[in-house]
Design a protein around this motif. Structure first.
Motif, mmCIF file in Angstrom:
data_model
loop_
_atom_site.group_PDB
_atom_site.id
_atom_site.type_symbol
_atom_site.label_atom_id
_atom_site.label_comp_id
_atom_site.label_asym_id
_atom_site.label_seq_id
_atom_site.Cartn_x
_atom_site.Cartn_y
_atom_site.Cartn_z
ATOM 1 N N ASN A 144 0.868 -1.174 0.000
ATOM 2 C CA ASN A 144 0.000 0.000 0.000
ATOM 3 C C ASN A 144 0.912 1.234 0.000
ATOM 4 O O ASN A 144 1.699 1.420 0.943
ATOM 5 N N ASN B 284 0.924 -3.706 3.638
ATOM 6 C CA ASN B 284 -0.251 -3.700 2.752
ATOM 7 C C ASN B 284 -1.429 -2.962 3.373
ATOM 8 O O ASN B 284 -2.539 -2.994 2.855
ATOM 9 N N ASN C 290 -3.500 0.441 5.308
ATOM 10 C CA ASN C 290 -3.678 1.889 5.177
ATOM 11 C C ASN C 290 -3.607 2.503 6.576
ATOM 12 O O ASN C 290 -4.587 2.450 7.325
#
Length: 287
Positions: free
Chosen positions: A26, A192, A194
């Motif tokens: 991410n 990965n 947020n």
């Protein structure tokens, strides 16, 4: 009990710095990535350490205020670790499956919990209620299913004041519900995830059992530290007991002194009366 401490060596040994494969990435985790090795992102522990400390401070504050804390981790390698951690500090957990509305629709969840407790009582009193073996078997199976889902929140009695999430992408629904309720979220953010969804993001490996165990041990110690502060702590209890003992001793001493004074006055009064009586007797004898 003070806020738990940790070292960079502990984080390294637990493998906290290992992120996911570069294809599972991410871009919002870029500030927390140190580099790439063998197509694996390496997390910058210099960024992780202060953020982990902030999360521990927040947990301690919630526990000190008497808040309830919910651990959430449904992945296989974290289930037992999270359950053990929650039980050690007297908090709550979800480690089997997150049902939609588990926090935002607590009224429905509480009805399911009441139903579970009623069925458990009915099974215990099956003979008195005249239940057949088949009915008991069906109820037992349903109880097992409900216990898997609600076993860690049976005694929560309402929504928690903070939530700990081990794998942010996997527990996305839990994170959204917590955000809808403006609930502080402490989340382990692998490469990965947020981090912007989390109030207290902790960049780190969310797959290794050793890393998860380290996080949970620190969380438990922080919560216990907060609970101890709320209850006054060992030192505070000792001081309180000493003060109470001193006050009791002082009160007792005053009572004894007062009683002694009263006895002394009574003795003096008796002596005066006796002297007067003797004087009258002498007067009568002389006359």
């Amino acid at each position: 009990m003070a806020l738990p401490k940790f070292t960079m060596k502990q984080l390294m040994e637990a493998g906290v710095h290992f992120g996911h494969h570069t294809r599972r990435w991410n871009p919002q985790m870029t500030p927390y990535v140190y580099g790439i090795k063998d197509k694996i992102h390496i997390i910058n522990l210099n960024k992780t350490a202060p953020l982990l400390h902030n999360a521990l401070v927040a947990l301690e504050a919630v526990a000190a205020a008497g808040g309830k804390i919910l651990f959430v981790a449904t992945k296989h390698q974290a289930k037992d670790i999270v359950k053990d951690a929650a039980e050690r500090c007297g908090q709550f957990y979800v480690n089997h499956r997150w049902l939609g509305g588990m926090m935002t629709n607590w009224q429905t969840v509480s009805q399911s919990i009441r139903r579970l407790k009623k069925m458990e009582t009915d099974v215990e009193n099956a003979e008195k209620l005249g239940l057949t073996k088949k009915e008991v078997l069906n109820m037992t199976r349903e109880i097992e299913k409900l216990r898997d889902v609600f076993g860690g929140i049976l005694e929560m009695h309402g929504t928690p004041q903070a939530i700990i999430v081990i794998d942010v992408p996997r527990e996305y629904n839990a994170v959204l519900e917590a955000k809808n309720l403006d609930m502080p979220i402490i989340g382990i953010c692998d490469t990965n995830a947020n981090p912007e969804l989390i109030n207290y993001p902790i960049p780190g490996n969310d797959d290794a059992a050793r890393a998860i165990g380290l996080y949970c041990d620190l969380f438990v110690d922080a919560i216990l530290s907060g609970i101890e502060k709320r209850l006054g702590g060992t030192a505070a209890r000792k001081i309180t007991e000493d003060v109470a003992l001193t006050d009791a001793d002082a009160i007792e001493e005053k009572a004894i002194a007062r009683e002694a004074r009263e006895k002394s006055k009574a003795s003096e009064a008796k002596a005066v009366k006796r002297d007067k009586a003797e004087a009258k007797i002498e007067e009568i004898i002389e006359s």
